[in-house]
Design a protein around this motif. Structure first.
Motif, mmCIF file in Angstrom:
data_model
loop_
_atom_site.group_PDB
_atom_site.id
_atom_site.type_symbol
_atom_site.label_atom_id
_atom_site.label_comp_id
_atom_site.label_asym_id
_atom_site.label_seq_id
_atom_site.Cartn_x
_atom_site.Cartn_y
_atom_site.Cartn_z
ATOM 1 N N ASP A 317 0.840 -1.198 0.000
ATOM 2 C CA ASP A 317 0.000 0.000 0.000
ATOM 3 C C ASP A 317 0.878 1.253 0.000
ATOM 4 O O ASP A 317 0.536 2.263 -0.635
ATOM 5 N N GLU A 318 1.998 1.201 0.722
ATOM 6 C CA GLU A 318 2.947 2.315 0.713
ATOM 7 C C GLU A 318 3.540 2.510 -0.677
ATOM 8 O O GLU A 318 3.629 3.632 -1.191
ATOM 9 N N VAL A 319 3.956 1.414 -1.305
ATOM 10 C CA VAL A 319 4.536 1.512 -2.645
ATOM 11 C C VAL A 319 3.508 2.085 -3.620
ATOM 12 O O VAL A 319 3.818 2.971 -4.429
ATOM 13 N N ARG A 320 2.283 1.585 -3.536
ATOM 14 C CA ARG A 320 1.232 2.089 -4.425
ATOM 15 C C ARG A 320 1.028 3.592 -4.228
ATOM 16 O O ARG A 320 0.900 4.336 -5.214
ATOM 17 N N TYR A 321 1.002 4.044 -2.985
ATOM 18 C CA TYR A 321 0.793 5.467 -2.702
ATOM 19 C C TYR A 321 1.858 6.308 -3.394
ATOM 20 O O TYR A 321 1.545 7.303 -4.066
ATOM 21 N N TYR A 322 3.120 5.917 -3.269
ATOM 22 C CA TYR A 322 4.194 6.724 -3.852
ATOM 23 C C TYR A 322 4.233 6.612 -5.376
ATOM 24 O O TYR A 322 4.647 7.551 -6.065
ATOM 25 N N ILE A 323 3.799 5.479 -5.914
ATOM 26 C CA ILE A 323 3.658 5.375 -7.374
ATOM 27 C C ILE A 323 2.619 6.370 -7.868
ATOM 28 O O ILE A 323 2.845 7.123 -8.832
ATOM 29 N N GLU A 324 1.475 6.382 -7.216
ATOM 30 C CA GLU A 324 0.386 7.261 -7.655
ATOM 31 C C GLU A 324 0.684 8.736 -7.397
ATOM 32 O O GLU A 324 0.111 9.614 -8.056
ATOM 33 N N GLN A 325 1.605 9.008 -6.466
ATOM 34 C CA GLN A 325 2.048 10.387 -6.236
ATOM 35 C C GLN A 325 3.151 10.808 -7.199
ATOM 36 O O GLN A 325 3.568 11.971 -7.192
ATOM 37 N N GLY A 326 3.611 9.858 -8.028
ATOM 38 C CA GLY A 326 4.693 10.161 -8.969
ATOM 39 C C GLY A 326 6.044 10.328 -8.302
ATOM 40 O O GLY A 326 6.946 10.968 -8.854
ATOM 41 N N ALA A 327 6.191 9.736 -7.112
ATOM 42 C CA ALA A 327 7.419 9.925 -6.327
ATOM 43 C C ALA A 327 8.461 8.840 -6.560
ATOM 44 O O ALA A 327 9.567 8.936 -6.036
ATOM 45 N N LEU A 328 8.118 7.805 -7.336
ATOM 46 C CA LEU A 328 9.073 6.725 -7.610
ATOM 47 C C LEU A 328 9.405 6.693 -9.096
ATOM 48 O O LEU A 328 8.499 6.704 -9.938
ATOM 49 N N LYS A 329 10.682 6.630 -9.407
ATOM 50 C CA LYS A 329 11.101 6.434 -10.790
ATOM 51 C C LYS A 329 11.458 4.964 -10.958
ATOM 52 O O LYS A 329 12.532 4.514 -10.568
ATOM 53 N N LEU A 330 10.522 4.223 -11.524
ATOM 54 C CA LEU A 330 10.693 2.778 -11.667
ATOM 55 C C LEU A 330 11.120 2.444 -13.092
ATOM 56 O O LEU A 330 10.450 2.821 -14.060
ATOM 57 N N HIS A 331 12.238 1.740 -13.220
ATOM 58 C CA HIS A 331 12.760 1.330 -14.527
ATOM 59 C C HIS A 331 12.175 -0.044 -14.864
ATOM 60 O O HIS A 331 12.860 -1.068 -14.784
ATOM 61 N N LYS A 332 10.918 -0.061 -15.264
ATOM 62 C CA LYS A 332 10.231 -1.329 -15.497
ATOM 63 C C LYS A 332 10.857 -2.120 -16.637
ATOM 64 O O LYS A 332 10.702 -3.333 -16.713
ATOM 65 N N GLU A 333 11.591 -1.424 -17.520
ATOM 66 C CA GLU A 333 12.223 -2.115 -18.645
ATOM 67 C C GLU A 333 13.306 -3.092 -18.184
ATOM 68 O O GLU A 333 13.761 -3.949 -18.959
ATOM 69 N N VAL A 334 13.717 -2.996 -16.927
ATOM 70 C CA VAL A 334 14.680 -3.952 -16.378
ATOM 71 C C VAL A 334 14.028 -5.328 -16.215
ATOM 72 O O VAL A 334 14.676 -6.360 -16.374
ATOM 73 N N ASN A 335 12.753 -5.332 -15.899
ATOM 74 C CA ASN A 335 12.017 -6.575 -15.645
ATOM 75 C C ASN A 335 11.217 -6.967 -16.884
ATOM 76 O O ASN A 335 10.020 -6.675 -16.992
ATOM 77 N N THR A 336 11.882 -7.610 -17.831
ATOM 78 C CA THR A 336 11.228 -7.963 -19.104
ATOM 79 C C THR A 336 10.775 -9.415 -19.165
ATOM 80 O O THR A 336 10.067 -9.798 -20.098
ATOM 81 N N ARG A 337 11.161 -10.231 -18.194
ATOM 82 C CA ARG A 337 10.736 -11.631 -18.193
ATOM 83 C C ARG A 337 9.227 -11.719 -17.985
ATOM 84 O O ARG A 337 8.648 -10.879 -17.279
ATOM 85 N N PRO A 338 8.562 -12.700 -18.584
ATOM 86 C CA PRO A 338 7.114 -12.844 -18.360
ATOM 87 C C PRO A 338 6.826 -13.157 -16.891
ATOM 88 O O PRO A 338 7.476 -14.011 -16.288
ATOM 89 N N VAL A 339 5.826 -12.465 -16.337
ATOM 90 C CA VAL A 339 5.496 -12.583 -14.921
ATOM 91 C C VAL A 339 4.007 -12.839 -14.760
ATOM 92 O O VAL A 339 3.177 -12.178 -15.402
ATOM 93 N N THR A 340 3.662 -13.786 -13.917
ATOM 94 C CA THR A 340 2.267 -13.940 -13.498
ATOM 95 C C THR A 340 2.197 -13.745 -11.993
ATOM 96 O O THR A 340 3.203 -13.882 -11.287
ATOM 97 N N LEU A 341 1.011 -13.410 -11.528
ATOM 98 C CA LEU A 341 0.834 -13.045 -10.128
ATOM 99 C C LEU A 341 -0.074 -14.031 -9.416
ATOM 100 O O LEU A 341 -1.191 -14.302 -9.866
#
Length: 463
Positions: A317-341
């Motif tokens: 929930d903390e991570v989500r809050y800071y994502i939605e506030q635009g406070a995290l610069k996440l380099h999602k291109e680093v994680n290119t492997r297929p992922v399921t949850l």
């Protein structure tokens, strides 16, 4: 239709010495039946929800094909309503007028010692995942019966060795594995070196330091899931907040919820608050443990016996809050492997976190594939409620319980090239899924969600 006896498979019971370590005085066999009836009456008097579950089930069978333990074993006693009947029949016999005078007409039964043995087996084959409640036309939650049955068995001194050992370790060291403060500090220093080697960034994992945030990790994050611990450290470091872990409570899990809600669960909850107050924390952030977070969110606030309220939030929930506030610069291109949850049962069906997990996932990876069904309707991993027994018969059951989850993972296709990731944001789920992916040959690697966040925040320097 009469049930077919399939032969009991039971977890190894705790020894008397193990039980004494967690303040259980085992009831002698010749007194167990009388004591069980007394405790059942106490539970019935206190919990109307339990009585409603006993009284309202019409045996429609809707729960059967929606229960992964039954699907994996085809044992009729693993049908949720049949499992609940082990206790319901006894309740009807002793605490309803019909059961007292005409027991045969309503399926009531005198309690015998062998019935308690059967309860011990089947209440510890239930993962307490609560999926049956989703399909019940009356909204009945047979997990209520499992939880009550386990509590009753605990009072009798019928406890699995695993649960007793974990309870004793928790009381002694504040974590399930018995890790000492020296071991915790050494492990944190080692993980700090690993982070520098991986990212080139010096990130500390403070221990027992006065701080604004007290982080509660799972003890498994020091042993089985180090990337979950380092992922959390990267997140707090990126925010620049003053945080710490406490050597007195390095455990997000709370096994008390799973076998003794009256004493063990409360003691573990109070330990969290004691440490938060001692370290001057303004907020407690909970780590990746499903049943632990259910306890922290839904039980701990009502147990507080200290003045003041300390906010208790989950890491994601903390991570989500800071994502939605635009406070995290996440380099999602680093994680290119297929992922399921994998949606942990207690996150999805108890704590309303399904959207949060997906906000964090979609911000952290480029190739996210949903499994079906998902969210609240996802199937349990098969290890929930600490059914993580390693003795051969129970281990065999664990793998059978995971068959539906394995089918879900395989159908996503993420493991077809052998490079997929199965994301499991819960410590017990990870412990179950590590052997599951090997036994079912799924071609995926198990990772926590904060592991992926950490990689996206601080990409490896050699990638």
């Amino acid at each position: 239709m009469p049930l077919t006896e399939t032969g009991l498979k039971q977890p190894v019971k705790a020894s008397v010495a193990d039980m004494l370590k967690i303040n259980i005085n085992p009831v002698p066999d010749d007194q167990k039946v009388e004591a069980a009836i007394k405790h059942l009456n106490e539970l019935g008097q206190k919990f109307r929800s339990l009585m409603l579950t006993f009284e309202s089930c019409v045996k429609c069978g809707a729960c059967a094909e929606n229960c992964h333990t039954y699907l994996g074993t085809r044992d009729p006693y693993n049908i949720p309503t049949n499992r609940a009947d082990l206790l319901r029949k006894v309740y009807k016999r002793y605490f309803t007028p019909e059961g007292k005078f005409f027991p045969g007409l309503i399926g009531a039964k005198d309690l015998e010692l062998e019935d308690l043995e059967k309860m011990f087996s089947y209440f510890y084959q239930c993962n307490e995942c609560r999926r049956c409640s989703l399909v019940c036309p009356f909204g009945l939650d047979t997990c209520e019966v499992t939880m009550a049955g386990r509590q009753l068995l605990h009072w009798l001194g019928m406890v699995p060795k695993l649960h007793a050992a974990v309870g004793a370790a928790m009381a002694k060291t504040g974590n399930h594995t018995g890790l000492t403060k020296a071991g915790i500090v050494d492990t944190c220093e080692f993980l700090e070196e690993e982070i520098v080697e991986e990212t080139g960034v010096e990130i500390k994992i403070p221990v027992d330091q006065p701080a604004d945030i007290l982080y509660i990790p799972s003890s498994a994050d020091f042993l089985l899931n180090p990337n979950t611990m380092t992922g959390a450290a990267k997140f707090f470091h990126y925010l620049g907040v003053k945080w710490t872990i406490s050597s007195e409570i390095t455990e997000a899990g709370n096994f008390g919820l799973l076998f003794d809600q009256r004493a063990t669960m409360r003691a573990n909850c109070m330990r969290v608050i004691d440490e938060a107050l001692k370290l001057g924390a303004k907020k407690v952030v909970w780590g990746e443990c499903g049943h632990g977070w259910r306890t922290g969110k839904m039980y701990l606030p009502g147990m507080l016996d200290r003045p003041g309220r300390i906010p208790i939030v989950h890491l994601h929930d903390e991570v989500r809050y800071y994502i939605e506030q635009g406070a995290l610069k996440l380099h999602k291109e680093v994680n290119t492997r297929p992922v399921t949850l994998h949606d942990p049962c207690n996150f999805g069906r108890a704590c309303n976190m399904c959207d949060t997990l997906r906000v964090v996932m979609n911000a952290s990876v480029t190739n996210f594939v949903e499994m079906t069904p998902n969210r609240e309707r996802n199937f349990c991993c098969g290890g929930g409620s600490a059914i993580l027994f390693d003795d051969p018969e129970m281990y065999d059951l664990r793998i059978k319980f995971s068959a539906k989850k394995a089918e879900q993972v395989r159908e996503t296709g993420v493991g077809k090239n052998g490079d997929g990731i199965l994301c499991a944001p819960c410590s017990i789920c990870k412990a179950q899924l590590y052997p599951m992916v090997e036994e079912h040959e799924l071609g995926v690697e198990v990772k926590g969600l904060i592991d992926l966040v950490g990689l996206a925040l601080y990409p490896p320097v050699n990638k």
